[in-house]
Enzyme design. Sequence first.
Site, mmCIF file in Angstrom:
data_model
loop_
_atom_site.group_PDB
_atom_site.id
_atom_site.type_symbol
_atom_site.label_atom_id
_atom_site.label_comp_id
_atom_site.label_asym_id
_atom_site.label_seq_id
_atom_site.Cartn_x
_atom_site.Cartn_y
_atom_site.Cartn_z
ATOM 1 C CE LYS A 171 -3.807 -0.387 2.724
ATOM 2 N NZ LYS A 171 -4.634 -0.781 3.911
ATOM 3 N N GLY A 178 -9.149 4.153 -2.444
ATOM 4 C CA GLY A 178 -9.041 2.778 -2.927
ATOM 5 C C GLY A 178 -7.940 2.595 -3.959
ATOM 6 N NE ARG A 304 -13.453 12.114 4.450
ATOM 7 C CZ ARG A 304 -14.233 11.055 4.327
ATOM 8 N NH1 ARG A 304 -15.461 11.086 4.803
ATOM 9 N NH2 ARG A 304 -13.816 9.951 3.740
HETATM 10 P P1 ADP Z 1 -8.256 4.102 0.966
HETATM 11 O O1 ADP Z 1 -7.682 5.193 1.799
HETATM 12 O O2 ADP Z 1 -7.745 4.131 -0.438
HETATM 13 O O3 ADP Z 1 -9.736 3.960 1.080
HETATM 14 P P2 ADP Z 1 -7.926 1.839 2.816
HETATM 15 O O4 ADP Z 1 -6.670 1.576 3.544
HETATM 16 O O5 ADP Z 1 -9.077 2.396 3.601
HETATM 17 O O6 ADP Z 1 -7.599 2.747 1.547
HETATM 18 O O7 ADP Z 1 -8.412 0.504 2.102
HETATM 19 C C1 ADP Z 1 -9.454 0.508 1.175
HETATM 20 C C2 ADP Z 1 -10.009 -0.888 1.008
HETATM 21 O O8 ADP Z 1 -9.004 -1.790 0.547
HETATM 22 C C3 ADP Z 1 -10.530 -1.497 2.291
HETATM 23 O O9 ADP Z 1 -11.847 -1.109 2.573
HETATM 24 C C4 ADP Z 1 -10.432 -2.974 1.959
HETATM 25 O O10 ADP Z 1 -11.497 -3.358 1.119
HETATM 26 C C5 ADP Z 1 -9.155 -3.060 1.151
HETATM 27 N N1 ADP Z 1 -7.995 -3.334 2.036
HETATM 28 C C6 ADP Z 1 -7.116 -2.445 2.534
HETATM 29 N N2 ADP Z 1 -6.195 -3.051 3.315
HETATM 30 C C7 ADP Z 1 -6.494 -4.379 3.296
HETATM 31 C C8 ADP Z 1 -5.924 -5.556 3.910
HETATM 32 N N3 ADP Z 1 -4.846 -5.483 4.695
HETATM 33 N N4 ADP Z 1 -6.523 -6.732 3.669
HETATM 34 C C9 ADP Z 1 -7.628 -6.831 2.873
HETATM 35 N N5 ADP Z 1 -8.193 -5.781 2.267
HETATM 36 C C10 ADP Z 1 -7.649 -4.564 2.461
#
Ligand code: ADP
Length: 462
Positions: A171, A178, A304
């Site tokens: 990430k 997303g 927020r």
């Molecule tokens: P963003 O800031 O882009 O929304 P997030 O960290 O909130 O990123 O992650 C978005 C989505 O990606 C999560 O809701 C989930 O569906 C998937 N996701 C993120 N991290 C994981 C993980 N460690 N394992 C499985 N799915 C993940």
Amino acid sequence: MAEGLNPISDTPGFDTVLIANRGEIAARIQRACRELGLKTVAICSEADRQAPYGQTADTFLCVGPANAAKSYLNQNAILIAARLTGAGAIHPGYGFLSENAAFSQAVEDAGLVFIGPDARSISAMGDKIAAKRAMIEAGVPCVPGPDTALPEDAGTVERIANEIGYPVIIKAAGGGGGRGMRVVQEPALLHEAISLTREEAKQAFGSAALYMEKFLQHPRHIEIQVLCDTHGNAVWLGHRDCSMQRRHQKVVEEAPAPGIPADVIQPVGMACVEACRQIGYRGVGTFEFLFEDGKFYFIEMNTRLQVEHPVTEMTSGIDIVQAQIKAAQGKPLDLQQADVTCDGHSFECRINAEDPDSFLPSAGVVTDLVLPEGEGIRVDTHIHVGYRVSPYYDSLIAKLIVHAPTRAEAMVRMREALEGTHVGGISTNLPLLRALFEDEAFAQGERDIHYLEQWLKERRAA
Ligand code: ADP
């Protein structure tokens, strides 16, 4: 000012709020301001001159053309609008400038109040590695994986992945919406995934910093709403389940998240509150978690107000937007954790102007509109007959929210409310929402974040 009106000497007094947003949330925030006796300034782009909340605001002015970069994201134009109209505070809503640390700072530098956290908190939580580190320090459970950026060295990276165990997810520290993440199923694909994500992160977020964590295969998305004042008081207002997603976009939300025992969620909520105290957080915020096999894993904090805040308002009886504004006024919280209760069950459906099959946005004029009303039904919207849904912005046109004593009764109420909703002239996702509320597996609750996409696939195939 007469004594007693401003009980705290350092209260940032303001009597007019500029709402730097559009659509349903602009209308929602205006309502909260009015109920608090505050005057409002509505802004619009040239495409939104017909906005109904413009007519009900004390002042309404256009800040730029339809292109959001030149209007709703135009920091200078918004600051000038605030100065011209005598606004003492700016509410950013969600999206647009709401999580922009530089804007929060610019608002404060202009001598105005930003109704949201300070720039330092926004920056700290915007960097997902820093956020993860802060959460670990506060005792908030996180997804397994280091709270440091991935090094360049190939051997070290392989060792980290092996320690976590495949599948892993790469990430971007600055990622959002997303984007900037990649799942790696097996060792042979690791290095390519890292270089692709690094390149993407550099391009899209201006930072090549990446981190790695365990990829959870069947999690639910559960989040915790917090509310903090500027006097060190913080509470959590319960939890929401937002697992019904399409392309990482939430479609249906509910509160409370079904099937989570109080003794499992309680320590997580308290850890979120502790994290807020440690980072000196102010206002409202949401801690997002993945929940799998009975365990919570923090993924990010949203600094927020969120689209789905109404489901928590319905179950807690607390007006979150009013509470947020009062916190920005420097008022101490007028409730303690023991005062927060969860009454009944609430669902929210996001009604989008889009084709229910192709999901392509559907712009045009609303020619017909029937909205449901009655006990336990709330509709947050800005549209009316004759309203032109513009192709320039998010397709959310209304939120349908219900509340009932139990989840099963709230399902029935939502079915009725959806049946009683009609939007003519444009396409909406209403047929899809109606079908989802007839689905037996969804009715059982506790579905994971992949459920909606699978359900859509099966529907298409049928
Ligand atoms: P963003 O800031 O882009 O929304 P997030 O960290 O909130 O990123 O992650 C978005 C989505 O990606 C999560 O809701 C989930 O569906 C998937 N996701 C993120 N991290 C994981 C993980 N460690 N394992 C499985 N799915 C993940």
